[in-house]
Design a protein around this motif. Structure first.
Motif: not given
Length: 980
Positions: A787-808
């Motif tokens: 099973v794969n869950w897929v959802r598309n989200n917002g447009v790329y924003n470099p300011d989110n890179t740190a938060t996304i890295g930590l979240f992952n």
């Protein structure tokens, strides 16, 4: 030297016999430094030191200062060969359990936990000896109940937390026939922390959380039952070795034995084989060997040597006639035939076998390469070597093209062996094989992983005694004569083979491991042992991160009307040259096909076969590849042959001649490949995910139709190839020459037009938006469901890179993450699971949430519910978050982007609209982030959102009504997924 993963050398090892000729150049020597004596081999390019400590522990070290990191391996010479006959799979079970901790870590209160652990051990002993089904269920209910209580005192994945906290990467282990090896890639400043953890890990492991880990092994077994390639491999070994454990005891174990584990037998196995005189530590990377050997000795001196019983089987009887077997399964058909050969401890045979294997196939100029693959007589063919101490296996494999039988493929493969035995090959091929092996050695030296694996392989084969022969191995290959090759082939390659036909069909004898009744257990995410706190508090010399400055780190020079991006190779005599085009299959669907077609074309001066031979003879390579938005021509090899290689490729590209016969064969093979892809579950799932992300018209099914493919002409494809340099492209050079010299040579060899053509407009694929839950389903004959869950989200924003890295890192990126702990460790619902917020590669594109669970079909509903709960509500675990932050900081601090990696980092940044090293921004922001930031990100982007569920499973094993409860169901045909 045994460091080339891409060839047979890594597997071959070599034996304990020392070759007299090699001793003139390569000799064992002894030296002392820092109070310790070690052995080394003269002229060893790895400069390896081999120590034997007082308790018998072998330590093998190779210093490489390129990056501030160290590849570490701890291995024991015990694998499935050593499993008791009535407990196969035991060594593999034990490997899993050595991640569960000891009395000091992994436990909230060992004194309170111990009585329950002891009780569980006794219950498993009872369970193992109980045969009545009802009585077994009753005992297992007790195991489940007591395990739930014991888990209240356990700290799941504390080992992974400690390793992540010190900046370790690629935490893993594997078990095979003769070995069990535990690997970590650590920062160079974490040596003391690493050794403290490992010394404790092997001191007195506690087998806690066993019944949930047992379920993970069940899942691993079931995944193997769904893997046709693995079943072919195990069937081949069973027939090749009717008495030896290579064939009689699979690493994962039998279904019957998996159902009947015994912790006391596992403990006996540990006590017998995990002793210092049967173990080794190898390290390759940036360290002071004098410091490291003393630290290892201090950490592991507690270990006491004990006699170890070697597995010494009686010799196998010769195979006197072909042994033939069919394996049935849903994946594409193939044929494998294999010969039993002398093992790695027969040094001379190993050298000859290595040469024979590469005469058969080396990717360019082998008999299979030129006589079968170049002439497109089958879909694909190859030869490979598998080498253990007692025996080796030389195998040939092939896949049929359209309208061809597997028997015809078999005859073609055997035909090449007859050519080999008759000596109908160029004697100079041996010299070319040696030159390419030397090239591989130079490339392999750059990798700490290759270095550490080579050393560990030598230990597993002969406790390191054969390292002299490993170092001199390529030189010995160079002494092999054509007559020796012919004699060897005649001696070993006759009708003494095992032949496996992998045919399409249903194997009704597959027995899956049934799901036991397991109650979810505590994982105590927030807890930490005093041992973890002590490890975290150990001092470590700070490593300063190094940022790229694209304006300074990349040199640029004009070559004609384009630019060359330059990085100098100061380490060795290798070069890599690229022509980098900003156009790909989205600009022209025919471009990837033209790139593939080139390998079958000749010119007015050379046949296609001659071109392959020429490149192989000068130890150089070329490739042409085309992705969705980029195409890359790559030429690489020895700088001394730079002019020859580039000139030869430029001649080929400019003068390749249309060949209708080659195109007809290529079209037929493409059609067969397309048919085979529809039988591959990985390819089908990729189609589902692309459909979920982009809709019915997506990058995956953006394929030429059958009619378009058939209409293609040879002239059309060669015209595309001839015109390729006329489109805008950049040049990339990495090599030892100065920028000015390199630019001048490229300008002389590479024709650049005065003005470039405009590339065709690219197709645009836009990610869609999920407005409601939907199920995309594809049917596949398999034991498990995916099973794969897929959802598309917002447009790329470099300011989110740190938060996304930590979240992952915190949520779903590894074994210590929330998702892994919950789905696998607590609920035992899957062997493999993850979740990530995936970033795009291009400015203006959208992020996507992708989650995954691979589980038994009868656990799918529970697994989906478990993942949905996490997608909607993110648990808070401050200590886990801090560990994730520490790991991110350490990763960035010790990451060194070097060589042509600097240039490709720059190109990737350009695509994202960046002109700086984004890692600095991430590093500066990590400490500012809190759980509130992670939760806010999760709630805004993942929680209570509609998803597309991509489900691949057998219709016979799941309920359509259950699918409808998730969302609207759409069953997709293979034509819809693949576009043909």
């Amino acid at each position: 030297m045994n460091i080339i993963k891409s060839t047979v050398l890594l597997l071959l090892g070599v034996g304990s016999l020392q070759i007299a000729a090699a001793q003139r150049k390569y000799e064992w020597k002894e030296a002392s430094s820092g109070g310790y004596t070690y052995r080394y081999v003269t002229n060893d390019p790895m400069k390896s030191r081999i120590y034997k400590l007082k308790n018998g522990l072998t330590v093998m070290l190779s210093v490489n200062k390129k990056d501030p990191r160290i590849q570490t391996l701890i291995g024991t010479r015990a694998g499935s060969n050593n499993d008791p006959k009535d407990h196969t799979g035991l060594a593999h079970y034990l490997e899993h359990l050595l991640f569960k901790g000891t009395q000091k870590f992994g436990s909230l209160d060992w004194a309170k936990e111990k009585p329950y652990i002891d009780q569980i051990e006794g219950l498993y002993d009872t369970y193992n000896k109980t045969t009545d089904p009802a009585a077994r269920k009753a005992v297992y209910r007790q195991i489940d109940s007591v395990s739930g209580i014991a888990a209240k005192y356990a700290i799941a994945n504390e080992y992974d937390k400690m390793m992540s906290g010190m900046g370790a990467q690629n935490t893993n282990a594997h078990t095979w026939t003769e070995e069990t090896i535990y690997q970590e890639d650590i920062p160079s400043n974490a040596i003391d922390k690493y050794l403290a953890v490992q010394a404790e890990r092997f001191r007195d492991p506690v087998f806690r959380l066993f019944h949930t880990e047992l379920e993970a092994v069940y899942e691993e077994k079931n995944r193997g039952l769904d893997n046709d390639g693995r079943r072919v491999y195990e069937t081949l070994l069973a027939l090749m070795f009717p008495t030896h454990n290579y064939g009689q005891q699979s690493t994962i174990g039998t279904v019957e034995h998996l159902k009947n584990p015994n912790l006391r037998v596992i403990r006996d196995f540990y006590n017998e084989y995990y002793v210092p005189n049967n173990m080794a530590i190898t390290m390759a990377g940036d360290f002071d060997p004098d410091y490291v050997i003393k630290a290892i000795d201090n950490s592991f001196s507690y270990m006491k040597a004990r006699p170890v019983k070697e597995y010494k089987p009686a010799p196998e009887a010769p195979i006197k006639a072909p042994i033939v077997k069919d394996v049935l399964g849903p994946d594409a058909e193939s044929v494998d035939l294999a010969f039993r050969m002398p093992g790695a401890l027969d040094t001379r045979s190993s050298v000859l076998l290595s040469v024979v294997s590469q005469i058969l196939t080396n990717g360019k100029a082998g008999l299979l390469d030129l006589n079968i693959n170049k002439q497109q007589k089958v879909l694909g063919a190859g030869a490979s070597l598998l080498s253990w101490k007692d025996y080796a296996i030389l195998s040939l494999s092939g896949k049929a093209k359209q309208g061809q039988s597997l028997e015809e493929v078999k005859d073609l493969l055997l035909g090449q062996l007859e050519i080999l035995k008759k000596g109908e090959f160029d004697a100079t091929l041996v010299k070319a094989i040696v030159n390419n092996a030397k090239l591989g050695e130079l490339q392999g030296l750059e990798s700490n992983e290759n270095r550490a694996n080579a050393l560990m392989d030598a230990f597993i084969k002969s406790k390191g005694d054969n390292w002299l022969n490993d170092v001199g191995y390529v030189d010995e290959m160079g002494k092999v004569t054509k007559q020796q090759i012919i004699d060897f082939a005649k001696k070993y390659l006759d009708n003494n083979y095992v032949l496996i036909y992998k045919r399409k069909g249903e194997d009704k004898n597959i027995e899956k491991v049934e799901k036991p009744a397991i109650t979810a257990v505590e994982v105590n995410r927030e807890a930490q042992s005093p041992f973890l706190a002590a490890i975290a508090a150990m001092p470590a010399t700070p490593v300063q991160p190094q940022w790229l400055d694209y304006n300074k780190d990349i040199q640029k020079v004009n070559v004609g009307n384009t630019e060359m991006l330059y990085a100098q190779n100061k380490d060795n005599g290798l070069f890599r040259l690229y022509y980098y085009f900003d156009m790909g299959s989205w600009n022209n669907q025919k471009l990837p096909l033209a790139a593939q077609y080139l390998q079958y074309l000749g010119t007015d001066k050379y046949t296609s076969e001659q071109i392959s031979k020429e490149f192989y003879n000068i130890a150089c390579n070329f490739s042409v590849s085309s992705s969705s938005e980029n195409s890359v021509i790559s030429i690489s090899g020895l700088q001394e042959n730079f002019d020859q290689a580039v000139k030869l490729f430029e001649h080929l590209l400019a003068n390749c001649k249309p060949n209708e016969e080659a195109l007809a064969a290529l079209k037929g093979r493409i059609q067969k490949s397309r048919t085979d892809s529809k039988l591959n579950k990985g390819a089908i799932m990729k189609g589902l995910v692309n459909y979920a992300m982009y809709g019915s018209k997506n990058p995956y099914n953006n394929q030429m139709s059958q009619a378009e493919l058939e209409a293609l002409s040879a002239q059309e494809l060669t015209d595309i190839l001839h015109s390729l340099p006329s489109y805008k492209h950049r040049i990339i050079y990495y090599g030892p020459k100065s920028m000015e010299v390199a630019a001048a040579e490229v300008k002389k060899l590479h024709a650049i037009p005065a003005s470039f053509k405009e590339a065709p407009a690219a197709i645009k694929f836009e990610k869609n938006s999920q407005s409601q839950n939907q199920v995309l389903f594809a049917d596949y004959d398999m034991v498990q469901s995916e099973v794969n869950w897929v959802r598309n989200n917002g447009v790329y924003n470099p300011d989110n890179t740190a938060t996304i890295g930590l979240f992952n890192a915190y949520f779903g990126g590894g074994m210590g993450s929330i998702v892994f702990q919950t789905i696998r460790e607590s609920k035992a619902l899957a062997y493999s699971t993850y979740a990530q917020y995936a970033s795009p590669a291009k400015k203006g594109e959208r992020y996507s949430t992708v989650a995954y669970v691979g589980c038994q079909a009868d656990k799918m509903n529970e697994a989906i519910a478990g993942m949905n709960e996490l997608l909607n509500t993110i648990p808070e675990a401050d200590q886990l978050l801090e560990t994730a932050k520490q790991g991110m900081r350490q990763d960035i601090e010790t990451e060194r982007i070097t060589q042509d990696g600097v240039i490709f980092s720059y190109l990737a940044a350009q695509k994202l609209g960046l002109n700086n090293d984004i890692r600095k921004q991430v590093y500066d922001n990590i400490n500012k982030l809190s759980f509130a930031d992670v939760k806010k990100f999760h709630d805004e982007n993942l929680a209570n959102k509609p998803y597309t569920y991509c489900i691949l499973a057998s219709e016979k094993k799941i309920s359509n009504d259950d699918l409808k409860k998730i969302g609207s169901v759409k069953k997709l045909s293979l034509e819809e997924l693949f576009g043909y």
